[in-house]
Design a protein around this motif. Sequence first.
Motif, PDB file in Angstrom:
ATOM      1  N   ARG A 153       0.726  -1.341   0.125  1.00 23.25           N
ATOM      2  CA  ARG A 153      -0.017  -0.052  -0.155  1.00 23.25           C
ATOM      3  C   ARG A 153       0.760   1.090   0.010  1.00 23.25           C
ATOM      4  O   ARG A 153       0.290   2.383   0.053  1.00 23.25           O
ATOM      5  CB  ARG A 153      -0.993  -0.141   1.190  1.00 23.25           C
ATOM      6  CG  ARG A 153      -2.062  -1.133   1.256  1.00 23.25           C
ATOM      7  CD  ARG A 153      -2.952  -1.357   2.362  1.00 23.25           C
ATOM      8  NE  ARG A 153      -3.833  -0.192   2.072  1.00 23.25           N
ATOM      9  CZ  ARG A 153      -4.761   0.215   2.945  1.00 23.25           C
ATOM     10  NH1 ARG A 153      -4.911  -0.417   4.014  1.00 23.25           N
ATOM     11  NH2 ARG A 153      -5.634   1.293   2.529  1.00 23.25           N
ATOM     12  N   HIS A 154       2.254   1.026  -0.105  1.00 28.70           N
ATOM     13  CA  HIS A 154       3.160   2.236  -0.024  1.00 28.70           C
ATOM     14  C   HIS A 154       3.081   2.974   1.177  1.00 28.70           C
ATOM     15  O   HIS A 154       2.801   4.201   0.980  1.00 28.70           O
ATOM     16  CB  HIS A 154       3.076   3.083  -1.355  1.00 28.70           C
ATOM     17  CG  HIS A 154       3.169   2.259  -2.597  1.00 28.70           C
ATOM     18  ND1 HIS A 154       4.226   1.849  -3.112  1.00 28.70           N
ATOM     19  CD2 HIS A 154       1.956   1.781  -3.346  1.00 28.70           C
ATOM     20  CE1 HIS A 154       4.030   1.119  -4.056  1.00 28.70           C
ATOM     21  NE2 HIS A 154       2.658   1.050  -4.552  1.00 28.70           N
ATOM     22  N   ARG A 155       2.943   2.686   2.279  1.00 25.37           N
ATOM     23  CA  ARG A 155       2.792   3.381   3.522  1.00 25.37           C
ATOM     24  C   ARG A 155       3.207   2.562   4.732  1.00 25.37           C
ATOM     25  O   ARG A 155       3.186   1.464   4.697  1.00 25.37           O
ATOM     26  CB  ARG A 155       1.215   3.885   3.647  1.00 25.37           C
ATOM     27  CG  ARG A 155       0.213   2.779   3.775  1.00 25.37           C
ATOM     28  CD  ARG A 155      -1.212   3.483   3.930  1.00 25.37           C
ATOM     29  NE  ARG A 155      -1.962   2.682   4.439  1.00 25.37           N
ATOM     30  CZ  ARG A 155      -3.346   3.334   4.926  1.00 25.37           C
ATOM     31  NH1 ARG A 155      -3.825   4.537   4.273  1.00 25.37           N
ATOM     32  NH2 ARG A 155      -4.134   2.506   5.599  1.00 25.37           N
ATOM     33  N   TYR A 156       3.361   3.567   5.640  1.00 23.99           N
ATOM     34  CA  TYR A 156       3.669   3.056   7.101  1.00 23.99           C
ATOM     35  C   TYR A 156       2.433   3.327   7.970  1.00 23.99           C
ATOM     36  O   TYR A 156       1.948   4.222   7.601  1.00 23.99           O
ATOM     37  CB  TYR A 156       4.764   3.611   7.738  1.00 23.99           C
ATOM     38  CG  TYR A 156       6.303   3.380   6.910  1.00 23.99           C
ATOM     39  CD1 TYR A 156       6.855   2.335   7.635  1.00 23.99           C
ATOM     40  CD2 TYR A 156       6.732   4.141   6.068  1.00 23.99           C
ATOM     41  CE1 TYR A 156       8.225   2.097   7.031  1.00 23.99           C
ATOM     42  CE2 TYR A 156       7.965   3.906   5.365  1.00 23.99           C
ATOM     43  CZ  TYR A 156       8.699   2.807   6.126  1.00 23.99           C
ATOM     44  OH  TYR A 156      10.067   2.462   5.305  1.00 23.99           O
ATOM     45  N   GLU A 157       1.846   2.245   8.569  1.00 28.85           N
ATOM     46  CA  GLU A 157       0.728   2.401   9.458  1.00 28.85           C
ATOM     47  C   GLU A 157       1.257   2.719  10.949  1.00 28.85           C
ATOM     48  O   GLU A 157       1.949   1.665  11.213  1.00 28.85           O
ATOM     49  CB  GLU A 157      -0.210   1.400   9.263  1.00 28.85           C
ATOM     50  CG  GLU A 157      -0.722   1.378   7.887  1.00 28.85           C
ATOM     51  CD  GLU A 157      -1.839   0.244   7.424  1.00 28.85           C
ATOM     52  OE1 GLU A 157      -2.606   0.334   6.349  1.00 28.85           O
ATOM     53  OE2 GLU A 157      -1.787  -0.713   8.088  1.00 28.85           O
ATOM     54  N   ILE A 158       0.437   3.320  11.738  1.00 26.71           N
ATOM     55  CA  ILE A 158       0.575   3.004  13.267  1.00 26.71           C
ATOM     56  C   ILE A 158      -0.776   2.296  13.846  1.00 26.71           C
ATOM     57  O   ILE A 158      -1.786   2.995  13.447  1.00 26.71           O
ATOM     58  CB  ILE A 158       1.008   4.446  13.958  1.00 26.71           C
ATOM     59  CG1 ILE A 158       1.207   4.030  15.204  1.00 26.71           C
ATOM     60  CG2 ILE A 158      -0.063   5.763  13.637  1.00 26.71           C
ATOM     61  CD1 ILE A 158       2.032   5.255  16.031  1.00 26.71           C
TER      62      ILE A 158
END
Length: 112
Positions: A15-20
């Motif tokens: 998803r081309h992202r970092y999630e918290i």
Amino acid sequence: MTQAAAPIVRNVDARHRYEILVGEVTAGFTAYRDREGQRVFFHTETDDAFAGQGLASVLVQEALSHVRASGKRIVPVCPYVAKFLKKHEEFTDLTDPVTPEILQWLETTLAR
């Protein structure tokens, strides 16, 4: 008394992202695209329900640390990431400037 779960940051490369995550809930993310050894961060947001808890800072700190470990460089198109970098000089050595060329590339990439 139950203790709140510690936030966890994960890279969701597909998803081309970092999630918290806080518990099972995605509280925010920072989005990127990769370009020739650079990770171009272009958008960061946290859910309103988690505002004011410092989660965006934790998220970006972990994301940038991951970029360092991966050997890539950082391009802070996202205003939040740019602001974070001004306060955290430990990432200066791997930060590249935002240029018109990168902005054009990002616009084209996101339009696909």
